[in-house]
Design a protein around this motif. Structure first.
Motif, PDB file in Angstrom:
ATOM      1  N   LEU A   1      19.569  82.467   8.207  1.00  0.00           N
ATOM      2  CA  LEU A   1      19.873  81.561   6.941  1.00  0.00           C
ATOM      3  C   LEU A   1      21.449  82.058   6.916  1.00  0.00           C
ATOM      4  CD1 LEU A   1      16.932  81.749   4.497  1.00  0.00           C
ATOM      5  CD2 LEU A   1      17.752  79.930   6.061  1.00  0.00           C
ATOM      6  N   ALA A   2      21.810  83.414   6.822  1.00  0.00           N
ATOM      7  CA  ALA A   2      23.297  83.636   6.765  1.00  0.00           C
ATOM      8  C   ALA A   2      24.037  83.260   7.816  1.00  0.00           C
ATOM      9  CB  ALA A   2      23.640  84.980   6.456  1.00  0.00           C
ATOM     10  N   GLY A   3      23.464  83.013   9.163  1.00  0.00           N
ATOM     11  CA  GLY A   3      24.177  82.407  10.524  1.00  0.00           C
ATOM     12  C   GLY A   3      24.503  80.975  10.065  1.00  0.00           C
ATOM     13  N   LEU A   4      24.011  80.135   9.086  1.00  0.00           N
ATOM     14  CA  LEU A   4      24.424  78.964   8.907  1.00  0.00           C
ATOM     15  C   LEU A   4      25.784  79.037   8.143  1.00  0.00           C
ATOM     16  CD1 LEU A   4      21.219  77.403   7.090  1.00  0.00           C
ATOM     17  CD2 LEU A   4      22.163  76.984   9.437  1.00  0.00           C
ATOM     18  N   ALA A   5      26.471  79.883   7.906  1.00  0.00           N
ATOM     19  CA  ALA A   5      27.805  80.212   7.205  1.00  0.00           C
ATOM     20  C   ALA A   5      28.380  81.167   8.104  1.00  0.00           C
ATOM     21  CB  ALA A   5      27.761  80.757   5.818  1.00  0.00           C
ATOM     22  N   VAL A   6      27.901  82.122   8.691  1.00  0.00           N
ATOM     23  CA  VAL A   6      28.779  83.107   9.625  1.00  0.00           C
ATOM     24  C   VAL A   6      28.016  83.116  10.731  1.00  0.00           C
ATOM     25  CG1 VAL A   6      29.588  85.303   9.927  1.00  0.00           C
ATOM     26  CG2 VAL A   6      29.411  84.332   7.635  1.00  0.00           C
ATOM     27  N   PRO A   7      28.229  82.264  11.919  1.00  0.00           N
ATOM     28  CA  PRO A   7      27.551  82.216  13.017  1.00  0.00           C
ATOM     29  C   PRO A   7      27.147  83.397  13.761  1.00  0.00           C
ATOM     30  CG  PRO A   7      29.109  80.480  13.166  1.00  0.00           C
ATOM     31  CD  PRO A   7      29.542  81.460  11.895  1.00  0.00           C
ATOM     32  N   LEU A   8      27.935  84.462  13.800  1.00  0.00           N
ATOM     33  CA  LEU A   8      27.910  85.828  14.382  1.00  0.00           C
ATOM     34  C   LEU A   8      26.531  86.279  13.878  1.00  0.00           C
ATOM     35  CD1 LEU A   8      28.428  87.832  16.494  1.00  0.00           C
ATOM     36  CD2 LEU A   8      29.751  88.912  14.427  1.00  0.00           C
ATOM     37  N   LEU A   9      26.265  86.388  12.522  1.00  0.00           N
ATOM     38  CA  LEU A   9      25.029  86.690  11.761  1.00  0.00           C
ATOM     39  C   LEU A   9      23.805  85.938  12.371  1.00  0.00           C
ATOM     40  CD1 LEU A   9      26.061  87.339   8.047  1.00  0.00           C
ATOM     41  CD2 LEU A   9      25.955  89.217   9.922  1.00  0.00           C
ATOM     42  N   GLY A  10      23.893  84.788  12.456  1.00  0.00           N
ATOM     43  CA  GLY A  10      22.874  84.153  12.874  1.00  0.00           C
ATOM     44  C   GLY A  10      22.492  84.611  14.413  1.00  0.00           C
ATOM     45  N   THR A  11      23.461  84.745  15.287  1.00  0.00           N
ATOM     46  CA  THR A  11      23.230  85.142  16.710  1.00  0.00           C
ATOM     47  C   THR A  11      22.611  86.597  16.584  1.00  0.00           C
ATOM     48  OG1 THR A  11      25.298  83.841  17.377  1.00  0.00           O
ATOM     49  CG2 THR A  11      24.394  85.667  18.754  1.00  0.00           C
ATOM     50  N   LEU A  12      23.146  87.613  16.112  1.00  0.00           N
ATOM     51  CA  LEU A  12      22.526  88.697  16.034  1.00  0.00           C
ATOM     52  C   LEU A  12      21.239  88.748  15.361  1.00  0.00           C
ATOM     53  CD1 LEU A  12      25.673  90.747  14.630  1.00  0.00           C
ATOM     54  CD2 LEU A  12      24.736  90.776  17.134  1.00  0.00           C
ATOM     55  N   ALA A  13      20.956  88.039  14.323  1.00  0.00           N
ATOM     56  CA  ALA A  13      19.484  87.971  13.876  1.00  0.00           C
ATOM     57  C   ALA A  13      18.532  87.317  14.952  1.00  0.00           C
ATOM     58  CB  ALA A  13      19.689  87.045  12.468  1.00  0.00           C
ATOM     59  N   ALA A  14      18.880  86.162  15.495  1.00  0.00           N
ATOM     60  CA  ALA A  14      18.205  85.760  16.382  1.00  0.00           C
ATOM     61  C   ALA A  14      17.746  86.630  17.616  1.00  0.00           C
ATOM     62  CB  ALA A  14      18.764  84.313  17.146  1.00  0.00           C
ATOM     63  N   SER A  15      18.718  87.604  17.867  1.00  0.00           N
ATOM     64  CA  SER A  15      18.571  88.357  19.125  1.00  0.00           C
ATOM     65  C   SER A  15      17.528  89.437  18.741  1.00  0.00           C
ATOM     66  CB  SER A  15      20.025  88.874  19.627  1.00  0.00           C
ATOM     67  OG  SER A  15      21.027  88.080  19.921  1.00  0.00           O
ATOM     68  N   GLY A  16      18.006  89.871  17.778  1.00  0.00           N
ATOM     69  CA  GLY A  16      17.098  90.846  17.103  1.00  0.00           C
ATOM     70  C   GLY A  16      15.538  90.544  16.765  1.00  0.00           C
ATOM     71  N   LEU A  17      15.314  89.111  16.510  1.00  0.00           N
ATOM     72  CA  LEU A  17      13.811  88.747  16.580  1.00  0.00           C
ATOM     73  C   LEU A  17      13.372  88.625  18.004  1.00  0.00           C
ATOM     74  CD1 LEU A  17      14.501  85.898  13.760  1.00  0.00           C
ATOM     75  CD2 LEU A  17      12.967  88.146  13.567  1.00  0.00           C
ATOM     76  N   VAL A  18      14.304  88.170  19.030  1.00  0.00           N
ATOM     77  CA  VAL A  18      13.613  88.062  20.270  1.00  0.00           C
ATOM     78  C   VAL A  18      13.187  89.523  20.602  1.00  0.00           C
ATOM     79  CG1 VAL A  18      14.500  87.712  22.702  1.00  0.00           C
ATOM     80  CG2 VAL A  18      15.188  86.273  20.850  1.00  0.00           C
ATOM     81  N   LEU A  19      13.972  90.451  20.646  1.00  0.00           N
ATOM     82  CA  LEU A  19      13.538  91.967  21.011  1.00  0.00           C
ATOM     83  C   LEU A  19      12.114  92.302  19.911  1.00  0.00           C
ATOM     84  CD1 LEU A  19      16.868  93.518  21.077  1.00  0.00           C
ATOM     85  CD2 LEU A  19      15.433  92.765  23.040  1.00  0.00           C
ATOM     86  N   TYR A  20      12.239  91.863  18.665  1.00  0.00           N
ATOM     87  CA  TYR A  20      11.087  92.357  17.968  1.00  0.00           C
ATOM     88  C   TYR A  20       9.724  91.616  18.529  1.00  0.00           C
ATOM     89  CZ  TYR A  20       7.949  92.422  13.628  1.00  0.00           C
ATOM     90  OH  TYR A  20       7.032  92.813  12.946  1.00  0.00           O
ATOM     91  N   PHE A  21       9.794  90.350  18.819  1.00  0.00           N
ATOM     92  CA  PHE A  21       8.624  89.710  19.226  1.00  0.00           C
ATOM     93  C   PHE A  21       8.447  90.078  20.925  1.00  0.00           C
ATOM     94  CE2 PHE A  21       9.473  87.003  15.585  1.00  0.00           C
ATOM     95  CZ  PHE A  21       8.475  87.278  14.848  1.00  0.00           C
ATOM     96  N   ILE A  22       9.278  90.330  21.462  1.00  0.00           N
ATOM     97  CA  ILE A  22       9.004  91.076  23.029  1.00  0.00           C
ATOM     98  C   ILE A  22       8.242  92.415  22.718  1.00  0.00           C
ATOM     99  CG2 ILE A  22      10.045  91.951  24.970  1.00  0.00           C
ATOM    100  CD1 ILE A  22      12.086  90.180  24.845  1.00  0.00           C
ATOM    101  N   GLY A  23       8.643  93.205  21.793  1.00  0.00           N
ATOM    102  CA  GLY A  23       8.152  94.397  21.359  1.00  0.00           C
ATOM    103  C   GLY A  23       6.523  93.988  20.976  1.00  0.00           C
ATOM    104  N   ALA A  24       6.580  93.212  20.007  1.00  0.00           N
ATOM    105  CA  ALA A  24       5.084  92.900  19.571  1.00  0.00           C
ATOM    106  C   ALA A  24       4.186  92.556  20.764  1.00  0.00           C
ATOM    107  CB  ALA A  24       5.265  91.697  18.578  1.00  0.00           C
ATOM    108  N   ILE A  25       4.740  91.549  21.546  1.00  0.00           N
ATOM    109  CA  ILE A  25       3.776  91.233  22.806  1.00  0.00           C
ATOM    110  C   ILE A  25       3.319  92.302  23.414  1.00  0.00           C
ATOM    111  CG2 ILE A  25       3.731  89.833  24.836  1.00  0.00           C
ATOM    112  CD1 ILE A  25       5.332  87.686  23.139  1.00  0.00           C
ATOM    113  N   ILE A  26       4.491  93.149  23.803  1.00  0.00           N
ATOM    114  CA  ILE A  26       4.118  94.415  24.815  1.00  0.00           C
ATOM    115  C   ILE A  26       2.921  95.514  23.950  1.00  0.00           C
ATOM    116  CG2 ILE A  26       5.189  96.664  25.556  1.00  0.00           C
ATOM    117  CD1 ILE A  26       7.546  94.912  26.108  1.00  0.00           C
TER     118      ILE A  26
END
Length: 108
Positions: free
Chosen positions: A49-74
């Motif tokens: 949601l913050a990435g809507l105002a500050v794109p870098l935050l959205g990129t970092l958040a999305a990257s973190g979520l990708v890693l989180y769910f890869i870990g969950a699947i593993i």
């Protein structure tokens, strides 16, 4: 869409819903870590949601979520569970947020 999915997942973890607790038990994760695991998608939701105002935050958040769910699947596969469809849906949603953000804003 990604913020809605992850926000809902975070709430289920943070309110102590039975599903995440039973999943943690099945995977051998101590129950004291369930709220911590809920804070991660909550932080990802806030970041998207913050990435809507500050794109870098959205990129970092999305990257973190990708890693989180890869870990969950593993974690599911590690204990022999093949119940990974939900994790894949969340992973695809986070990856889509990342790819679309990068496509729209470029590599920030």
């Amino acid at each position: 869409m990604g913020a809605v999915f992850n926000g809902a997942a975070a709430v289920t973890y943070l309110i102590g819903h039975e599903y995440p607790t039973s999943q943690a038990d099945m995977r051998g994760i101590p129950r004291k870590y369930v709220p911590v695991l809920g804070l991660l998608p909550a932080a990802g939701t806030v970041g998207l949601l913050a990435g809507l105002a500050v794109p870098l935050l959205g990129t970092l958040a999305a990257s973190g979520l990708v890693l989180y769910f890869i870990g969950a699947i593993i974690a599911h596969l590690r204990v022999g569970s093949r119940d990974i469809v939900g994790g894949i849906v969340f992973l695809v949603t986070a990856a889509a947020a990342l790819v679309l953000g990068l496509a729209y804003h470029g590599a920030v």
